[in-house]
Design a protein around this motif. Sequence first.
Motif, PDB file in Angstrom:
ATOM      1  N   LEU A 142      -1.560  -4.311   4.195  1.00  0.00           N
ATOM      2  CA  LEU A 142      -2.006  -3.423   5.276  1.00  0.00           C
ATOM      3  C   LEU A 142      -1.043  -2.268   5.494  1.00  0.00           C
ATOM      4  O   LEU A 142      -1.457  -1.158   5.839  1.00  0.00           O
ATOM      5  N   VAL A 143       0.249  -2.543   5.302  1.00  0.00           N
ATOM      6  CA  VAL A 143       1.247  -1.477   5.424  1.00  0.00           C
ATOM      7  C   VAL A 143       1.181  -0.561   4.215  1.00  0.00           C
ATOM      8  O   VAL A 143       1.183   0.666   4.331  1.00  0.00           O
ATOM      9  N   ALA A 144       1.089  -1.181   3.031  1.00  0.00           N
ATOM     10  CA  ALA A 144       1.052  -0.394   1.784  1.00  0.00           C
ATOM     11  C   ALA A 144      -0.115   0.577   1.785  1.00  0.00           C
ATOM     12  O   ALA A 144      -0.026   1.673   1.231  1.00  0.00           O
ATOM     13  N   ALA A 145      -1.227   0.185   2.444  1.00  0.00           N
ATOM     14  CA  ALA A 145      -2.434   1.019   2.456  1.00  0.00           C
ATOM     15  C   ALA A 145      -2.200   2.350   3.167  1.00  0.00           C
ATOM     16  O   ALA A 145      -2.964   3.300   2.980  1.00  0.00           O
ATOM     17  N   ARG A 146      -1.140   2.432   3.995  1.00  0.00           N
ATOM     18  CA  ARG A 146      -0.877   3.692   4.702  1.00  0.00           C
ATOM     19  C   ARG A 146      -0.085   4.685   3.852  1.00  0.00           C
ATOM     20  O   ARG A 146       0.156   5.809   4.273  1.00  0.00           O
ATOM     21  N   PHE A 147       0.339   4.250   2.668  1.00  0.00           N
ATOM     22  CA  PHE A 147       1.167   5.101   1.810  1.00  0.00           C
ATOM     23  C   PHE A 147       0.416   5.418   0.518  1.00  0.00           C
ATOM     24  O   PHE A 147      -0.592   4.780   0.212  1.00  0.00           O
ATOM     25  N   PRO A 148       0.913   6.388  -0.245  1.00  0.00           N
ATOM     26  CA  PRO A 148       0.259   6.667  -1.535  1.00  0.00           C
ATOM     27  C   PRO A 148       0.269   5.410  -2.410  1.00  0.00           C
ATOM     28  O   PRO A 148       1.134   4.549  -2.232  1.00  0.00           O
ATOM     29  N   PRO A 149      -0.703   5.295  -3.326  1.00  0.00           N
ATOM     30  CA  PRO A 149      -0.768   4.080  -4.143  1.00  0.00           C
ATOM     31  C   PRO A 149       0.439   3.939  -5.068  1.00  0.00           C
ATOM     32  O   PRO A 149       1.084   4.928  -5.419  1.00  0.00           O
ATOM     33  N   LEU A 150       0.706   2.693  -5.420  1.00  0.00           N
ATOM     34  CA  LEU A 150       1.781   2.403  -6.362  1.00  0.00           C
ATOM     35  C   LEU A 150       1.326   2.862  -7.744  1.00  0.00           C
ATOM     36  O   LEU A 150       0.252   2.491  -8.198  1.00  0.00           O
ATOM     37  N   THR A 151       2.118   3.696  -8.381  1.00  0.00           N
ATOM     38  CA  THR A 151       1.735   4.162  -9.715  1.00  0.00           C
ATOM     39  C   THR A 151       2.660   3.545 -10.747  1.00  0.00           C
ATOM     40  O   THR A 151       3.801   3.205 -10.451  1.00  0.00           O
TER      41      THR A 151
END
Length: 259
Positions: A133-142
Amino acid sequence: MSGVTRTLTLPGGGRDDRYVMTERPQSTPTETYHPLPQGLTIDDVVVRTAYEVKPGDIVVAQFGETRFGRRVSHLSLPYLAHPQSPHRCGCERCDECDDLDDESRHVCLAPSDAYDDCVVLHVGDVLAVVPALVAARFPPLTRPVEVDRFVIEGPGAPQGPYEGLRAPRTWGPWDRVSISPEAAVQLAEDLNARGAESGLTAEWKADWLVISWSARYRGMLSADRRYGAAGREVIEPDAEGRYRIGRLWRWGLHDEPSA
Ligand SMILES: [Zn+2]
Ligand SMILES: [Zn+2]
């Protein structure tokens, strides 16, 4: 920013059960730490056992016990978790899964792909994760573009190295290697510098690379060395401008000199 730490506990863990999370290290010449999505910091990290990791969590570090106490080790390449039972993750018996003695006490957090085995952990292993849920607020992991260095091993004198896209797990010495235009120019120059007796020559037709071989060279590649015919291969750049070259010689992976 160095020296910033946070002390974390597992959900339901006692106050004495503490995990000290440190700032993600900078890369060094020998150790690469791929950056987290922009804006993520250790403030966004929680600790979880491998059993508690949820789909979409980003795993950034693992805690381990050493002689000197509990230590965090940051992963070179953070990954997106897709937790599944080992043997039900769809992998075709990668080395990690094959070695597993008791699958009920392990979890596969990321299934194997063309490059890596599954990430299989004991259910009790403790990890630092960014919750989905936190990760969703940031750009995706590339995933960074990863490269290997390749050498021409033979026939004839070794040559190289040349940087190419990372070799998948199934890659073999007669498969193609995808090299950049710059590496292709260097490779062509090196081939021609060896002289005609090497049996290989390279020339450019606009951006096509033409590699020609002599009958004798072709003979060196075949099981029966008496037979071979001269020929050539025209290598056009692919959509990314890279040259995929294979089956003309035996490629090998270059052993990096230790820094
Ligand atoms: Zn596997
Ligand atoms: Zn797996």
